[in-house]
Scaffold this motif. Structure first.
Motif, PDB file in Angstrom:
ATOM      1  N   MET A 155       0.856  -1.375   0.029  1.00  0.00           N
ATOM      2  CA  MET A 155       0.001  -0.094  -0.003  1.00  0.00           C
ATOM      3  C   MET A 155       0.969   1.285  -0.124  1.00  0.00           C
ATOM      4  N   LYS A 156       0.259   2.122  -0.373  1.00  0.00           N
ATOM      5  CA  LYS A 156       1.071   3.678  -0.406  1.00  0.00           C
ATOM      6  C   LYS A 156      -0.137   4.560   0.425  1.00  0.00           C
ATOM      7  N   ALA A 157       0.812   5.493   1.398  1.00  0.00           N
ATOM      8  CA  ALA A 157       0.106   6.441   2.130  1.00  0.00           C
ATOM      9  C   ALA A 157       1.164   7.691   2.355  1.00  0.00           C
ATOM     10  N   GLU A 158       0.819   8.712   2.368  1.00  0.00           N
ATOM     11  CA  GLU A 158       1.327   9.901   2.734  1.00  0.00           C
ATOM     12  C   GLU A 158       2.138   9.807   4.158  1.00  0.00           C
ATOM     13  N   ASN A 159       3.230  10.408   4.227  1.00  0.00           N
ATOM     14  CA  ASN A 159       3.761  10.511   5.743  1.00  0.00           C
ATOM     15  C   ASN A 159       2.930  11.342   6.627  1.00  0.00           C
ATOM     16  N   GLN A 160       2.260  10.785   7.494  1.00  0.00           N
ATOM     17  CA  GLN A 160       1.145  11.440   8.122  1.00  0.00           C
ATOM     18  C   GLN A 160       1.164  11.185   9.800  1.00  0.00           C
ATOM     19  N   PRO A 161       0.599  11.935  10.528  1.00  0.00           N
ATOM     20  CA  PRO A 161       0.626  11.457  11.852  1.00  0.00           C
ATOM     21  C   PRO A 161      -0.008  10.368  12.158  1.00  0.00           C
ATOM     22  N   LEU A 162       0.519   9.577  13.410  1.00  0.00           N
ATOM     23  CA  LEU A 162      -0.085   8.281  13.436  1.00  0.00           C
ATOM     24  C   LEU A 162      -0.844   8.187  14.547  1.00  0.00           C
ATOM     25  N   THR A 163      -1.982   7.323  14.782  1.00  0.00           N
ATOM     26  CA  THR A 163      -2.541   7.410  15.960  1.00  0.00           C
ATOM     27  C   THR A 163      -3.042   5.563  16.215  1.00  0.00           C
ATOM     28  N   PRO A 164      -2.258   5.255  16.959  1.00  0.00           N
ATOM     29  CA  PRO A 164      -2.154   3.711  17.515  1.00  0.00           C
ATOM     30  C   PRO A 164      -3.656   3.531  17.856  1.00  0.00           C
ATOM     31  N   GLN A 165      -4.136   2.433  17.545  1.00  0.00           N
ATOM     32  CA  GLN A 165      -5.706   1.668  18.287  1.00  0.00           C
ATOM     33  C   GLN A 165      -5.439   1.251  19.533  1.00  0.00           C
ATOM     34  N   LEU A 166      -5.434   2.052  20.543  1.00  0.00           N
ATOM     35  CA  LEU A 166      -5.282   1.371  21.795  1.00  0.00           C
ATOM     36  C   LEU A 166      -6.141   0.327  22.383  1.00  0.00           C
ATOM     37  N   GLU A 167      -7.258   0.461  21.893  1.00  0.00           N
ATOM     38  CA  GLU A 167      -8.277  -0.492  22.333  1.00  0.00           C
ATOM     39  C   GLU A 167      -7.810  -2.086  21.671  1.00  0.00           C
ATOM     40  N   GLU A 168      -6.983  -1.912  20.702  1.00  0.00           N
ATOM     41  CA  GLU A 168      -6.825  -3.187  20.034  1.00  0.00           C
ATOM     42  C   GLU A 168      -5.287  -3.604  20.488  1.00  0.00           C
ATOM     43  N   GLY A 169      -4.851  -2.939  21.698  1.00  0.00           N
ATOM     44  CA  GLY A 169      -3.709  -3.195  22.457  1.00  0.00           C
ATOM     45  C   GLY A 169      -2.412  -2.611  21.619  1.00  0.00           C
ATOM     46  N   ILE A 170      -2.623  -1.870  20.799  1.00  0.00           N
ATOM     47  CA  ILE A 170      -1.433  -1.095  19.870  1.00  0.00           C
ATOM     48  C   ILE A 170      -1.078   0.327  20.644  1.00  0.00           C
ATOM     49  N   THR A 171       0.385  -0.016  21.223  1.00  0.00           N
ATOM     50  CA  THR A 171       0.647   1.234  22.040  1.00  0.00           C
ATOM     51  C   THR A 171       1.519   2.303  21.168  1.00  0.00           C
ATOM     52  N   GLU A 172       1.987   2.006  20.021  1.00  0.00           N
ATOM     53  CA  GLU A 172       2.823   2.736  19.077  1.00  0.00           C
ATOM     54  C   GLU A 172       2.752   2.448  17.765  1.00  0.00           C
ATOM     55  N   ALA A 173       2.622   3.315  16.743  1.00  0.00           N
ATOM     56  CA  ALA A 173       2.848   3.267  15.413  1.00  0.00           C
ATOM     57  C   ALA A 173       4.056   4.152  14.921  1.00  0.00           C
ATOM     58  N   ARG A 174       4.690   3.557  14.002  1.00  0.00           N
ATOM     59  CA  ARG A 174       5.976   4.373  13.430  1.00  0.00           C
ATOM     60  C   ARG A 174       6.248   4.009  12.440  1.00  0.00           C
ATOM     61  N   TRP A 175       6.910   5.105  11.525  1.00  0.00           N
ATOM     62  CA  TRP A 175       7.309   4.933  10.182  1.00  0.00           C
ATOM     63  C   TRP A 175       8.845   4.454  10.472  1.00  0.00           C
ATOM     64  N   PHE A 176       9.390   3.523   9.726  1.00  0.00           N
ATOM     65  CA  PHE A 176      10.863   2.949   9.805  1.00  0.00           C
ATOM     66  C   PHE A 176      11.313   2.992   8.288  1.00  0.00           C
ATOM     67  N   ALA A 177      12.627   3.308   8.132  1.00  0.00           N
ATOM     68  CA  ALA A 177      13.372   3.327   7.132  1.00  0.00           C
ATOM     69  C   ALA A 177      13.696   1.834   6.860  1.00  0.00           C
ATOM     70  N   PRO A 178      14.120   1.423   5.689  1.00  0.00           N
ATOM     71  CA  PRO A 178      14.355  -0.048   5.504  1.00  0.00           C
ATOM     72  C   PRO A 178      15.597  -0.344   6.212  1.00  0.00           C
ATOM     73  N   SER A 179      16.600   0.617   6.522  1.00  0.00           N
ATOM     74  CA  SER A 179      17.705   0.385   7.448  1.00  0.00           C
ATOM     75  C   SER A 179      17.430   0.111   8.834  1.00  0.00           C
ATOM     76  N   ASP A 180      16.421   0.283   9.211  1.00  0.00           N
ATOM     77  CA  ASP A 180      15.794  -0.225  10.544  1.00  0.00           C
ATOM     78  C   ASP A 180      15.276  -1.496  10.670  1.00  0.00           C
ATOM     79  N   PHE A 181      15.281  -2.273   9.672  1.00  0.00           N
ATOM     80  CA  PHE A 181      14.423  -3.360   9.604  1.00  0.00           C
ATOM     81  C   PHE A 181      15.230  -4.485  10.458  1.00  0.00           C
ATOM     82  N   GLU A 182      16.521  -4.465  10.389  1.00  0.00           N
ATOM     83  CA  GLU A 182      17.245  -5.183  11.393  1.00  0.00           C
ATOM     84  C   GLU A 182      17.025  -5.100  12.778  1.00  0.00           C
ATOM     85  N   TYR A 183      16.412  -3.766  13.201  1.00  0.00           N
ATOM     86  CA  TYR A 183      16.040  -3.588  14.390  1.00  0.00           C
ATOM     87  C   TYR A 183      14.682  -4.113  14.762  1.00  0.00           C
ATOM     88  N   ILE A 184      13.901  -4.183  13.666  1.00  0.00           N
ATOM     89  CA  ILE A 184      12.477  -4.762  13.783  1.00  0.00           C
ATOM     90  C   ILE A 184      12.692  -6.315  14.048  1.00  0.00           C
TER      91      ILE A 184
END
Length: 201
Positions: A155-184
């Motif tokens: 999918m494609k989306a613009e770089n925009q503010p993220l709001t994690p859906q807390l009621e689904e147990g999601i505490t953070e949503a974040r954009w990562f560069a491919p260079s960060d994939f090893e961290y993931i």
């Protein structure tokens, strides 16, 4: 044409294939003739992460035989890229994950994927593109063993503010560069590592 199916039980992988895949590290080969999935599930569901391989001349037929006795839950998710070549991840239950969820009744798979991404991350998807892959995850729901089939879309989306859906147990949503994939990859599920490996960066 080679065929390979991966079934995940927590962090344990069962690979059904007509060849011995490379790059899987240490593994245990299982005799397909004597294999009973229900017994196998009970043995590995609480064990340390492992890889098991079932070799068959007809992996598709064997895979269908394995999952036939069980209910299949359909889900869909998205691998979302923004204009800065960053990818969208969520943090849930102590691990990084990709946004996904179950289909509503009579809902189309791609539509469900977009809905789940938008609900879980509070964003607007510009475009849902091609199907990337399908993954299989086995777990228990209401005391019954079920197979979850998740279809993933790019999918494609613009770089925009993220709001994690807390009621689904999601505490953070974040954009990562491919260079960060090893961290993931150091704190995610093997199934998600499989999906990440298909991203063309």
């Amino acid at each position: 044409m080679t065929q390979i199916y991966r079934i995940y039980i927590n962090d344990t992988a069962l690979i059904v294939s007509d060849f011995m895949p490379g790059g899987i590290g240490s593994y245990q080969q299982i005799d397909a003739q004597q294999f009973d999935f229900r017994d196998f599930y009970q043995q590995v569901k609480g064990s340390i992460p492992s890889v098991y391989v079932l070799l068959s001349q007809d992996p598709k037929k064997l895979f269908r035989k394995i999952r036939k006795p069980f209910n299949v839950i359909k889900a869909a998710g998205g691998v979302v890229k923004n204009e800065e070549n960053q990818y969208l991840f969520i943090y849930r239950k102590g691990k990084w994950d990709l946004p996904k969820g179950k289909l509503d009744e009579d809902e189309k798979t791609k539509k469900a994927a977009v809905r789940e991404v938008e609900e879980e991350c509070g964003i607007k998807v510009l475009e849902a593109e091609d199907k990337l892959c399908r993954t299989w995850h086995v777990y228990e729901e209401k005391g019954e063993v079920v197979f979850k089939k998740t279809t993933w879309y790019t999918m494609k989306a613009e770089n925009q503010p993220l709001t994690p859906q807390l009621e689904e147990g999601i505490t953070e949503a974040r954009w990562f560069a491919p260079s960060d994939f090893e961290y993931i990859k150091r704190n995610t599920y093997p199934l998600i590592c499989d999906v990440i490996s298909l991203i063309e960066v």
